[in-house]
Design a protein around this motif. Structure first.
Motif: not given
Length: 457
Positions: A44-48, A97-98, A127-130, A304-309
């Motif tokens: 929830g901080r670095f990833y959904p 993605p991600g 754009g996802m990982r397998s 510092a995170d500016e990611s949009a995904d």
């Protein structure tokens, strides 16, 4: 039998429904609601979401004594690729993605390699990982080479004594299998993971197994999954001596160093425990020994995170952290260098590698805790969207029998695991009763029961 948990049908695990612009908000909210969103929380901080399982088959070529599949698993048909592609689109719409998508089952290698190649290509396109989750029996060098060429990122091998592989009487003997699997992956560019079920009959071997995995520089991720009373396996309730704390002690004894499992969190602390080490030449040290410094670095990376995904770009955020807070970056760099130097003579004997170590405490089907389900970071793709893995395992047949609508160019069609192909309407049959199936199609408790009945007659 503990494969049904109807009392939790209303649970909507964190991240199951996405609205708004912040993909991490649902998981973050679930963790905040149960008091698990502390300074060290990564979810929830670095990833959904940590990962989503895409079950491509219910078939398996083993009959593990602990197995989350249901009695009806061997009675099902594999989902058509159109169904799996639709689920991939749903995963992408929820988490962007991600996200890591686990191709799992059953054992996914029982599908045609062409099907898995198509799925790997689609996951990459989105754009996802397998990640291929397999017992490795059919995952030959040639098989893995084809999947790597199609875009497969990770391969996770599940090897342990619950599988009752012929000719192996201990985890130490199974290291022969583990070494062979590692050799198959060399030069393919795949990230290698190993999963181990921790249960009564291998708990005493845990330190030596941990030491073996520590000394494999090719292995990037190690997962120890504690016995849970769910699914069709013949082993049921977990022994009292197997707890998160006892597993931690056993792993630390194997790695021969404190591992600081309480510094960084991945979801609910009763579900998952995480450590990160650097290894070289038969030695290991924890990267997360400075708890306060780690939390300051995490906060700075988040700012510092500016990611949009929805998934933080650690390298990009780290560069910004260096520019904005060079003193903190220097402290973190000095700490990391100090940890690496503690490897001492190991630095002369082997390459320095980072390895992640996980402990998974899955819940029994009849003892699900709502706050843990609502803040789950490991999901399963279903006809109704992503669902907590423990809830899904407890309700597996219910989801296999649910008609799933697929919208195609010629209109809607439906599928569930009781039919081999798409149908023109939602009125689909239920799964067959395994009590009526021949013995050769049964596994787990149902097979053991049938054998007992046969012997008695």
């Amino acid at each position: 039998m503990k494969d049904t948990a109807s009392f939790l049908t209303s649970v909507k695990p964190a991240g199951r429904k996405f609205t708004g612009s912040d993909r991490r908000a649902a998981l973050r909210g679930g963790l905040q609601a149960c008091g698990e969103y502390g300074a060290g929380q990564t979810a929830g901080r670095f990833y959904p979401i940590a990962c989503v399982a895409l079950e491509v088959t219910q078939r398996c070529n083993l009959d593990c004594t602990l197995c989350y599949l249901s009695d009806r698993a061997e009675m099902t048909y594999d989902p058509p690729l159109s169904v799996l592609f639709a689920r991939l689109a749903t995963i992408h719409s929820h988490y962007g993605p991600g996200v890591s998508v686990q191709l799992t089952g059953g054992d996914p290698t029982l599908r045609k390699v062409e099907d898995l190649e198509a799925l790997c290509r689609e996951i990459k396109r989105l754009g996802m990982r397998s990640c291929l989750m397999t017992n490795g029996i059919r995952a030959s060098r040639a098989f893995l080479t084809r999947l790597a060429a199609a875009g497969l990122d990770d391969v996770a091998f599940h090897v342990d004594m619950t599988q009752e592989r012929k000719g192996f009487a201990s985890e130490a003997e199974l290291n022969t299998v583990r070494r062979a699997y590692i050799r198959r992956t060399r030069g393919l560019g795949l990230r290698v993971l190993f999963n181990t079920t921790v249960f009564g009959d291998n708990f005493e071997e845990l330190p030596s197994l941990a030491r073996f995995l520590r000394d494999r520089p090719e292995v990037a991720f190690v997962s120890f999954q504690m016995q849970a009373d769910t699914g069709r396996g013949v082993l049921r309730e977990r022994p009292d001596g197997i707890t998160q704390d006892s597993v931690i002690r056993a792993i630390e004894a194997g790695y021969e160093t404190p591992m600081h499992f309480d510094t960084a969190s991945v979801g609910h602390s009763k579900c998952n425990r995480y450590a990160s080490v650097v290894t070289a030449g038969g030695r290991a040290v924890s990267v997360l020994s400075a708890k306060q410094l780690t939390h300051k670095v995490m906060a700075a990376l988040e700012q510092a995170d500016e990611s949009a995904d929805g998934h933080i770009d650690i390298r990009d955020s780290a560069r910004r952290l260096v520019r904005r807070n060079p003193l903190l970056a220097l402290r973190a760099g000095v700490h990391l260098l100090g940890r690496v130097l503690r490897l001492r003579s190991g630095l002369l004997r082997g390459p320095v590698r980072r390895q992640s170590v996980f402990i998974h405490n899955f819940m029994a089907a009849d003892a699900l805790e709502e706050d843990r389900c609502a803040s789950c970071v490991f999901m399963v793709a279903t006809a109704n969207g992503p669902l907590s893995m423990c809830v899904h395992n407890a309700q597996r047949d219910q989801h296999l029998a649910t008609p799933e609508r697929i919208d195609g160019p010629t209109g809607p069609s439906w599928w569930n695991a009781a039919v081999p192909r798409l149908s023109g309407g939602p009125d689909l049959p239920d799964l067959n009763d395994p009590a009526l199936a021949p013995l050769k199609r049964l596994k787990g408790q149902m097979r053991a029961l049938r054998r007992t009945q046969k012997d008695a007659s």
